[in-house]
Design a protein around this motif. Sequence first.
Motif, PDB file in Angstrom:
ATOM      1  N   MET A 163       0.830  -1.219   0.000  1.00 55.82           N
ATOM      2  CA  MET A 163       0.000   0.000   0.000  1.00 55.82           C
ATOM      3  C   MET A 163       0.856   1.258   0.000  1.00 55.82           C
ATOM      4  SD  MET A 163      -3.040  -0.983   2.686  1.00 55.82           S
ATOM      5  CE  MET A 163      -1.902  -1.215   4.040  1.00 55.82           C
ATOM      6  N   GLU A 164       1.995   1.207   0.629  1.00 61.29           N
ATOM      7  CA  GLU A 164       2.834   2.389   0.837  1.00 61.29           C
ATOM      8  C   GLU A 164       3.750   2.690  -0.344  1.00 61.29           C
ATOM      9  OE1 GLU A 164       4.851   5.425   3.305  1.00 61.29           O
ATOM     10  OE2 GLU A 164       2.899   4.424   3.392  1.00 61.29           O
ATOM     11  N   ARG A 165       4.088   1.670  -1.105  1.00 59.68           N
ATOM     12  CA  ARG A 165       5.171   1.783  -2.095  1.00 59.68           C
ATOM     13  C   ARG A 165       4.961   2.921  -3.084  1.00 59.68           C
ATOM     14  NH1 ARG A 165       7.439   0.168  -6.867  1.00 59.68           N
ATOM     15  NH2 ARG A 165       9.467  -0.905  -6.743  1.00 59.68           N
ATOM     16  N   ALA A 166       3.737   3.148  -3.505  1.00 56.33           N
ATOM     17  CA  ALA A 166       3.460   4.172  -4.519  1.00 56.33           C
ATOM     18  C   ALA A 166       3.796   5.576  -4.034  1.00 56.33           C
ATOM     19  CB  ALA A 166       1.994   4.096  -4.930  1.00 56.33           C
ATOM     20  N   GLN A 167       3.914   5.767  -2.714  1.00 51.44           N
ATOM     21  CA  GLN A 167       4.198   7.089  -2.172  1.00 51.44           C
ATOM     22  C   GLN A 167       5.690   7.431  -2.191  1.00 51.44           C
ATOM     23  OE1 GLN A 167       1.444   8.820  -1.385  1.00 51.44           O
ATOM     24  NE2 GLN A 167       0.330   6.947  -1.987  1.00 51.44           N
ATOM     25  N   TRP A 168       6.491   6.470  -2.630  1.00 50.43           N
ATOM     26  CA  TRP A 168       7.950   6.656  -2.542  1.00 50.43           C
ATOM     27  C   TRP A 168       8.553   6.903  -3.925  1.00 50.43           C
ATOM     28  CZ3 TRP A 168      11.402   5.648   1.790  1.00 50.43           C
ATOM     29  CH2 TRP A 168      10.710   5.513   2.999  1.00 50.43           C
ATOM     30  N   PRO A 169       9.644   7.659  -3.998  1.00 56.18           N
ATOM     31  CA  PRO A 169      10.372   7.788  -5.266  1.00 56.18           C
ATOM     32  C   PRO A 169      10.844   6.412  -5.733  1.00 56.18           C
ATOM     33  CG  PRO A 169      11.197   9.339  -3.621  1.00 56.18           C
ATOM     34  CD  PRO A 169      10.285   8.405  -2.903  1.00 56.18           C
ATOM     35  N   GLN A 170      10.960   6.264  -7.040  1.00 52.97           N
ATOM     36  CA  GLN A 170      11.264   4.956  -7.598  1.00 52.97           C
ATOM     37  C   GLN A 170      12.558   4.363  -7.051  1.00 52.97           C
ATOM     38  OE1 GLN A 170       9.439   3.072  -9.203  1.00 52.97           O
ATOM     39  NE2 GLN A 170      10.705   1.557 -10.258  1.00 52.97           N
ATOM     40  N   SER A 171      13.608   5.196  -6.947  1.00 48.23           N
ATOM     41  CA  SER A 171      14.897   4.666  -6.484  1.00 48.23           C
ATOM     42  C   SER A 171      14.794   4.142  -5.062  1.00 48.23           C
ATOM     43  CB  SER A 171      15.975   5.747  -6.569  1.00 48.23           C
ATOM     44  OG  SER A 171      15.638   6.855  -5.735  1.00 48.23           O
ATOM     45  N   GLN A 172      14.100   4.866  -4.198  1.00 46.89           N
ATOM     46  CA  GLN A 172      13.962   4.427  -2.815  1.00 46.89           C
ATOM     47  C   GLN A 172      13.003   3.245  -2.696  1.00 46.89           C
ATOM     48  OE1 GLN A 172      15.873   5.474  -0.280  1.00 46.89           O
ATOM     49  NE2 GLN A 172      16.918   6.513  -1.956  1.00 46.89           N
ATOM     50  N   ALA A 173      11.987   3.214  -3.536  1.00 49.57           N
ATOM     51  CA  ALA A 173      11.084   2.061  -3.531  1.00 49.57           C
ATOM     52  C   ALA A 173      11.847   0.788  -3.891  1.00 49.57           C
ATOM     53  CB  ALA A 173       9.936   2.297  -4.505  1.00 49.57           C
ATOM     54  N   LEU A 174      12.711   0.898  -4.901  1.00 51.63           N
ATOM     55  CA  LEU A 174      13.522  -0.259  -5.285  1.00 51.63           C
ATOM     56  C   LEU A 174      14.455  -0.684  -4.150  1.00 51.63           C
ATOM     57  CD1 LEU A 174      14.402   0.759  -8.960  1.00 51.63           C
ATOM     58  CD2 LEU A 174      12.864  -1.088  -8.233  1.00 51.63           C
ATOM     59  N   TRP A 175      14.977   0.329  -3.436  1.00 50.86           N
ATOM     60  CA  TRP A 175      15.887   0.033  -2.313  1.00 50.86           C
ATOM     61  C   TRP A 175      15.148  -0.774  -1.248  1.00 50.86           C
ATOM     62  CZ3 TRP A 175      16.301   1.249   2.947  1.00 50.86           C
ATOM     63  CH2 TRP A 175      17.553   1.051   3.518  1.00 50.86           C
ATOM     64  N   HIS A 176      13.920  -0.373  -0.922  1.00 47.92           N
ATOM     65  CA  HIS A 176      13.160  -1.118   0.083  1.00 47.92           C
ATOM     66  C   HIS A 176      12.735  -2.484  -0.443  1.00 47.92           C
ATOM     67  CE1 HIS A 176      13.011   1.676   3.390  1.00 47.92           C
ATOM     68  NE2 HIS A 176      12.719   2.659   2.566  1.00 47.92           N
ATOM     69  N   ASP A 177      12.459  -2.580  -1.746  1.00 49.14           N
ATOM     70  CA  ASP A 177      12.199  -3.903  -2.321  1.00 49.14           C
ATOM     71  C   ASP A 177      13.367  -4.845  -2.021  1.00 49.14           C
ATOM     72  OD1 ASP A 177       9.812  -3.020  -3.372  1.00 49.14           O
ATOM     73  OD2 ASP A 177      10.616  -2.676  -5.391  1.00 49.14           O
ATOM     74  N   GLN A 178      14.586  -4.323  -2.250  1.00 50.90           N
ATOM     75  CA  GLN A 178      15.782  -5.134  -1.996  1.00 50.90           C
ATOM     76  C   GLN A 178      15.909  -5.494  -0.521  1.00 50.90           C
ATOM     77  OE1 GLN A 178      18.904  -2.658  -3.528  1.00 50.90           O
ATOM     78  NE2 GLN A 178      18.682  -3.390  -5.624  1.00 50.90           N
ATOM     79  N   GLN A 179      15.590  -4.526   0.353  1.00 52.33           N
ATOM     80  CA  GLN A 179      15.688  -4.798   1.783  1.00 52.33           C
ATOM     81  C   GLN A 179      14.747  -5.924   2.198  1.00 52.33           C
ATOM     82  OE1 GLN A 179      17.982  -3.137   3.956  1.00 52.33           O
ATOM     83  NE2 GLN A 179      18.687  -2.684   1.890  1.00 52.33           N
ATOM     84  N   LEU A 180      13.548  -5.885   1.709  1.00 49.76           N
ATOM     85  CA  LEU A 180      12.571  -6.913   2.092  1.00 49.76           C
ATOM     86  C   LEU A 180      12.959  -8.269   1.519  1.00 49.76           C
ATOM     87  CD1 LEU A 180       9.211  -4.950   1.793  1.00 49.76           C
ATOM     88  CD2 LEU A 180      10.429  -5.619   3.864  1.00 49.76           C
ATOM     89  N   ARG A 181      13.467  -8.283   0.285  1.00 47.75           N
ATOM     90  CA  ARG A 181      13.932  -9.562  -0.264  1.00 47.75           C
ATOM     91  C   ARG A 181      15.084 -10.103   0.578  1.00 47.75           C
ATOM     92  NH1 ARG A 181      12.659  -7.075  -5.518  1.00 47.75           N
ATOM     93  NH2 ARG A 181      14.795  -6.246  -5.666  1.00 47.75           N
ATOM     94  N   GLY A 182      15.979  -9.184   0.981  1.00 42.87           N
ATOM     95  CA  GLY A 182      17.101  -9.601   1.816  1.00 42.87           C
ATOM     96  C   GLY A 182      16.648 -10.156   3.158  1.00 42.87           C
TER      97      GLY A 182
END
Length: 878
Positions: A163-182
């Motif tokens: 739900m939150e991801r769309a509120q973030w800049p693309q670069s930071q959204a990708l960074w959090h994607d990586q964090q969650l996968r990690g």
Amino acid sequence: MNSLPLLRRLAEQRQFESLLEACDAAAPHNPGEQVLLALAYAHLGEAQAARDCLESLDPKELDVDARVDLAAVQLLLGNVDEAMRLLEAARAEAPGHALLLARLGACRWQQQDLAAAQALYEQSLALQPRILVFEQLLRMHVQRGALEQGELLLTRTEAFWEMERAQWPQSQALWHDQQLRGLRLELCLAADDLAAADAWLDRQQAQLSEQDWCALLQGYALRLAERGQHAAAEDALRRGLKHHPEQLPLYQQLAELAMVQGRPGQAMALLHRALRLAPQPTPQRLVLKIKLAGIASQAHSPLALELASQALEEAQALQPGDDATPEQITQGRAQAQVALAGAQAQEQQHAEAEAGYLQVLQDHPGLPAALQGLGHLYLQCGRIDEALALFEELKLQDPVRGHAALIGARRFPEDDATLQRLELDARRPGPEGPVQPSLLLQLAAAWEKRKDYAKAFALADEASAANRRLLRYDPAAHRQACARIRHAFSRSLYEHRPGLGNPSTLPVFVLGMPRSGTTLVEQILAGHSQIHGAGELGLIPGVIAGLERWERHAGSGRGFPDCVDDLSAQVVDGITANLLKELQDYAPGARHVVDKLPHNFENVGLIKLLFPKARIVSVRRDPRDIAISNYFTDFAAKHGGLGYSYDLGWIGEQLADHNLLMHHWNQLFPGEMLEVRYEDVLEHPEREARRMLDYIGVAWEPEVLNFSELQRPVKTASVWQVRQPLYQSSKAKWEHYQEHLGPLIRGTNAPIRWEPITDMVALPVPGLLENAVALYRDEQLDEAEQDLLQLLHHLPEHAAGNFMLGLIYVRKGHLQEGIARMEQGFARCRWNADWRRDLIQAYELAGQQDKADALKSRGAGREQGEAVEQDTVGEIEC
């Protein structure tokens, strides 16, 4: 308009460069903006700039939000207590401040109060969910082993993030994607379920881009390494390279893992291959080149200086159009200059190295790598005060590296809080594994200085246990190697080769167990006007490496020490001439040049074969003090000959091996070596100095006792000691650790057993192969054949012997017998292009064109690079 909400949003979304720009654009700043500017600098690694921003601020004038931000800055700068003070005071005013509670949780986590930290994070999430807090709490569950809670929280986190991801800049959204996968992988690893992790990674490959999937693999490999599972980490990276063989970061990380495990050759091969895949100048290629230069320098490779020079040339050639931003270019040039200065220091080009470091610091004040490199250079050159000043500055930029450097220079923290913070840092997982052994050993020295010997030994023990997981040291193999040395260098070897060797007295060898006092003895000798102390030279190990390289080239199947019986007078003359030239280059006017490589105690036999009149000073010390000093030292050569230093039992066995070897040498060369006791040097320095100078053959000079004032580079682990006057505190240090010495005593006193040496051949005369080659060239085929038959009688599998004999048979018309011998030799040395060509001609002469064509075809593939490529592929696939 109030800009603080926007600026804080940038901070929360980790857009620190944008935050820096926004704060600069808003100058002059109000106090809240000033704090956020400091926060941006701190996150971007510019610690001094952050401190400068805070200098004029009065925390009492800040509102609660600004004090919460200020606490975050203090936390980043390592000031946990100050951050806590700020947050606790603000909490009294705003008990329901979600971000305050989260940052207070971070403080508690740093203090290892995990229960309090978890409660604070959960309170924060209940008040205002934040993805960063979710992630921190997930990491905490992993650390605490609360895996079921972690799985449940990960499900909640992923739902929130969707739900939150769309509120973030693309670069930071990708960074959090990586964090969650990690974090998903961390949960698998915490459950020790590698199969689940592998299966999930396979599924992710179908969903992610090549770059994202390879980045995920890199994170997985790092997490495996942090848990000490280095083989699994390498396997993960190799898996990535099989799918995406041009992903340069995978090669780089694989090379780093190889270095951690003491395989510099493999690391360099991997980086060379990566560089071949990146021919164009880019920042990524430059990073690889700088890394390669650094590894070459660590491995004392002669290529280090050339590689670092190439890296600097490439950095200077980079332009903004080469997929590089101006910041990347500037940073790359600074890193390349630091790498070059490090290589110059390694090659003892001290003036050039100093100039390079100073130039970097002029252009980039406070750059940690330059501060550390120049500080170590000054320390080696005896410029102690200047080195300490640099380390103090480094401490401001990077507290852990700065404190570690200061401890290495024997300037210890005086407060418990600093030591405790450093201990927390030492236990942060990294590529070496769950802990950082080198920092633990430095902390052990600090606690020893404070006379807390139990704490000091516990830290050294923990560091040694961590190091042992990465070592391949085999005490039984070392014992067998020592037995082989004693067998090879027997009395009969010297009796059958009278007059062999160079009569020069230029070389002086100071040897003994590491940490026995060899550096102190060399420093005393080097104070004499006619003696130059060259430090730990690799001359004799270099000779051994050259002999083994020749044996591989000839395909003899032998190595050192077996091959010493084949050293002819001509070969020895060539070796010693080269060695003397190198020694004279160190100090052209000196009568004597000292090589103080301690482990030359294993090479006394070879030294006496090369230089029968060389002076050899054997340094002895109480073995218990040697053992403790070794156990507390972070040796650069831990993956080489000093791997035994991380186990007291191994140290005991090494001491026993050393004693037996020295007994053997004294039996062979009675009265020809001088034994010096370290304790005697401390008690009676003038008496012992006179003994040493008399033995070497130079007149007494009282200046030798002023060794601490001698201005010359010292690069050993004893660098700080030789800058001090004589002190007695190193005597009987073992008494503080007496209760821990059981393994040492057992290892030292156990019977010394080895397998009988039954496979070592003794050639009747040296130089049979080289003599046969000379006779062959002179067309004396019968005489050459006799020498080769004699050689093959003793070494029937000798490749060069068989191939040369085959050539002679072919020349004599015995084609089939000759070809059979040539094939036997070539089978062991298929890389030899000359032999391939000769064998092809023999096939054609015998009418075996099919064999000739097949060998030509295989040879063409190798000439096109197959051999080189196969070597590097082998490094990856093995």
